[in-house]
Write an enzyme that holds these catalytic residues in place. Structure first.
Site, PDB file in Angstrom:
ATOM      1  N   ASP A   1      -9.196  -2.775  24.046  1.00 60.61           N
ATOM      2  CA  ASP A   1      -9.862  -1.608  23.434  1.00 60.61           C
ATOM      3  C   ASP A   1     -11.389  -1.768  23.437  1.00 60.61           C
ATOM      4  O   ASP A   1     -12.115  -0.851  23.840  1.00 60.61           O
ATOM      5  CB  ASP A   1      -9.376  -1.400  21.997  1.00 60.61           C
ATOM      6  CG  ASP A   1      -7.985  -0.787  21.939  1.00 60.61           C
ATOM      7  OD1 ASP A   1      -7.594  -0.097  22.899  1.00 60.61           O
ATOM      8  OD2 ASP A   1      -7.285  -1.001  20.929  1.00 60.61           O
TER       9      ASP A   1
ATOM     10  N   LYS B   1      -0.313  -3.410  16.461  1.00 64.16           N
ATOM     11  CA  LYS B   1      -1.295  -4.274  17.135  1.00 64.16           C
ATOM     12  C   LYS B   1      -1.539  -5.588  16.382  1.00 64.16           C
ATOM     13  O   LYS B   1      -1.711  -6.633  16.998  1.00 64.16           O
ATOM     14  CB  LYS B   1      -2.604  -3.524  17.348  1.00 64.16           C
ATOM     15  CG  LYS B   1      -2.481  -2.390  18.366  1.00 64.16           C
ATOM     16  CD  LYS B   1      -3.822  -1.712  18.579  1.00 64.16           C
ATOM     17  CE  LYS B   1      -3.691  -0.516  19.502  1.00 64.16           C
ATOM     18  NZ  LYS B   1      -4.995   0.107  19.784  1.00 64.16           N
TER      19      LYS B   1
ATOM     20  N   VAL C   1     -16.158   2.071   1.443  1.00 64.93           N
ATOM     21  CA  VAL C   1     -17.276   1.252   1.928  1.00 64.93           C
ATOM     22  C   VAL C   1     -16.975  -0.248   1.849  1.00 64.93           C
ATOM     23  O   VAL C   1     -17.516  -1.037   2.628  1.00 64.93           O
ATOM     24  CB  VAL C   1     -18.584   1.615   1.182  1.00 64.93           C
ATOM     25  CG1 VAL C   1     -18.537   1.170  -0.266  1.00 64.93           C
ATOM     26  CG2 VAL C   1     -19.795   1.041   1.896  1.00 64.93           C
TER      27      VAL C   1
ATOM     28  N   GLY D   1     -16.175   5.343  10.549  1.00 64.40           N
ATOM     29  CA  GLY D   1     -14.770   4.912  10.536  1.00 64.40           C
ATOM     30  C   GLY D   1     -14.630   3.463  10.950  1.00 64.40           C
ATOM     31  O   GLY D   1     -13.625   3.056  11.534  1.00 64.40           O
TER      32      GLY D   1
ATOM     33  N   ARG E   1     -15.644   5.511   4.790  1.00 60.26           N
ATOM     34  CA  ARG E   1     -15.392   6.229   3.525  1.00 60.26           C
ATOM     35  C   ARG E   1     -15.136   5.220   2.411  1.00 60.26           C
ATOM     36  O   ARG E   1     -15.748   5.280   1.359  1.00 60.26           O
ATOM     37  CB  ARG E   1     -14.184   7.156   3.737  1.00 60.26           C
ATOM     38  CG  ARG E   1     -13.760   7.903   2.504  1.00 60.26           C
ATOM     39  CD  ARG E   1     -12.601   8.809   2.812  1.00 60.26           C
ATOM     40  NE  ARG E   1     -11.428   8.073   3.297  1.00 60.26           N
ATOM     41  CZ  ARG E   1     -10.259   8.631   3.540  1.00 60.26           C
ATOM     42  NH1 ARG E   1     -10.098   9.927   3.382  1.00 60.26           N
ATOM     43  NH2 ARG E   1      -9.246   7.902   3.970  1.00 60.26           N
TER      44      ARG E   1
END
Ligand code: NAP
Length: 307
Positions: free
Chosen positions: A123, A87, A176, A148, A174
């Protein structure tokens, strides 16, 4: 499952693809691509709309992407969808891209416009329509927490929420640092005195139970955009006790059925939905870009559910 074609089938002027009945004039390009559900619902839409074309899967390696996209006009293609891992590279290849694709750093839909390639990303707009459909709610009215947010889907969703100027956005990741970098990019969208109340309008936090508990007291919609949750053996995304009846929970996973997060949310009395609606609406928006007319949504939905 439908056949997977190779990039070589497109690069040589596409005699094989043009020779199919109906001729292939649309495709999803990815690596891997065999599990894509897109042909099922796009081909149903093409048949319902009476369009003499079919949508195929093409396995395209990263080093083949740019050449494959450039070959589309000569191959008689109307457009393509681009999926993982292409993408971002597709954005770099197209001749022009819409504002949302540029901001999200990714193109998932390409329109062949004479010899030019025009890039879009459906999206985020697909997510917006999914939330409207599943919860009768508009992003702009919601306080939204994205698990996420540093991944591809999380970023696409976060950019859409920011462009909609949602009430509040909490980016959880996760790693950060990725959430913080995204928050810095999106900060201009939140510079106003619109909200109200004790919590910051834009926050970035690590994916840790305590930090989540504090933020969940000030959100309406929780989105799972991590790659966790597909397998029963995956660890829970958050403790069930964090979930409360006032929440809406959207799990972007589109395998259908109930993930553990959805089950936990429902047990807590919250409303919950899975990612099939986002998949459906991003596909319907691609159809609208290629054909400049409304997509046959009911037909596409039935084909997706059957797939
Ligand atoms: P991705 O780019 O690989 O991102 C994965 C994300 O998950 C990252 O934020 C990553 O955090 C996080 N993560 C991975 N393992 C984790 C763990 N053990 N604990 C906490 N966080 C963890 O994946 P993607 O392409 O965005 O896809 C994510 C999900 O969205 C998939 O389930 C995909 O099927 C779904 N999706 C749905 C749609 C739809 O239309 N419904 C569209 C696109 C994607 P780090 O940054 O720390 O690694």
């Amino acid at each position: 499952m439908s056949e997977v074609h190779a990039a070589a089938d497109l690069l040589d002027g596409a005699p094989v693809l043009r020779g199919l009945t109906p001729p292939a004039r649309l495709a999803v390009l990815g690596d891997p691509v065999e599990h894509s559900k897109s042909p099922a619902f796009h081909n149903a839409a093409l048949r319902a709309a009476g369009i003499d074309a079919q949508y195929v899967k093409i396995l395209v390696r990263p080093e083949e992407l740019s050449g494959t996209l450039r070959a589309l006009p000569a191959a008689g293609f109307l457009g393509v969808n681009v999926t993982l891992p292409h993408k971002a590279a597709a954005l770099a290849t197209v001749d022009e891209a819409d504002d949302y694709a540029k901001k999200s750093g990714a193109v998932n839909t390409v329109l062949v416009d004479d010899d030019a390639l025009r890039g879009f990303n459906t999206d985020g707009p697909g997510f917006l329509r999914a939330i409207r459909e599943d919860f009768s709610a508009d992003l702009r009215d919601l306080r939204i927490l994205i698990l996420g947010a540093g991944g591809g889907a999380g970023r696409a969703i976060a950019v859409q929420c920011a462009l909609e100027r949602c009430e509040r956005l909490v980016l959880v990741n996760r790693t950060v640092e990725k959430a913080r970098a995204l928050a810095a990019e999106l900060a201009p969208c939140f510079r106003s005195d619109r909200l109200l109340g004790p919590a910051e309008r834009l926050a970035a936090i690590p994916h840790e139970d305590e930090a989540l508990r504090a933020e969940l007291a000030h959100v309406d919609l929780v989105v799972n955009a991590t790659s966790l949750g597909m397998k029963r053996s995956d660890p829970p995304l958050l403790p069930q006790s964090h979930l409360t009846p006032n929440l809406m929970v959207y799990d972007a996973i589109y395998t259908g059925g109930k993930t553990r997060l959805i089950e936990d949310a429902e047990q807590a009395g919250a409303r919950a939905a899975n990612g099939l609606s986002m998949l459906l609406h991003q596909g319907a928006l691609s159809f609208e870009i290629w054909f400049n007319r409304p997509a046959p949504l009911a037909v596409m939905r039935a084909a997706l559910l059957a797939a």
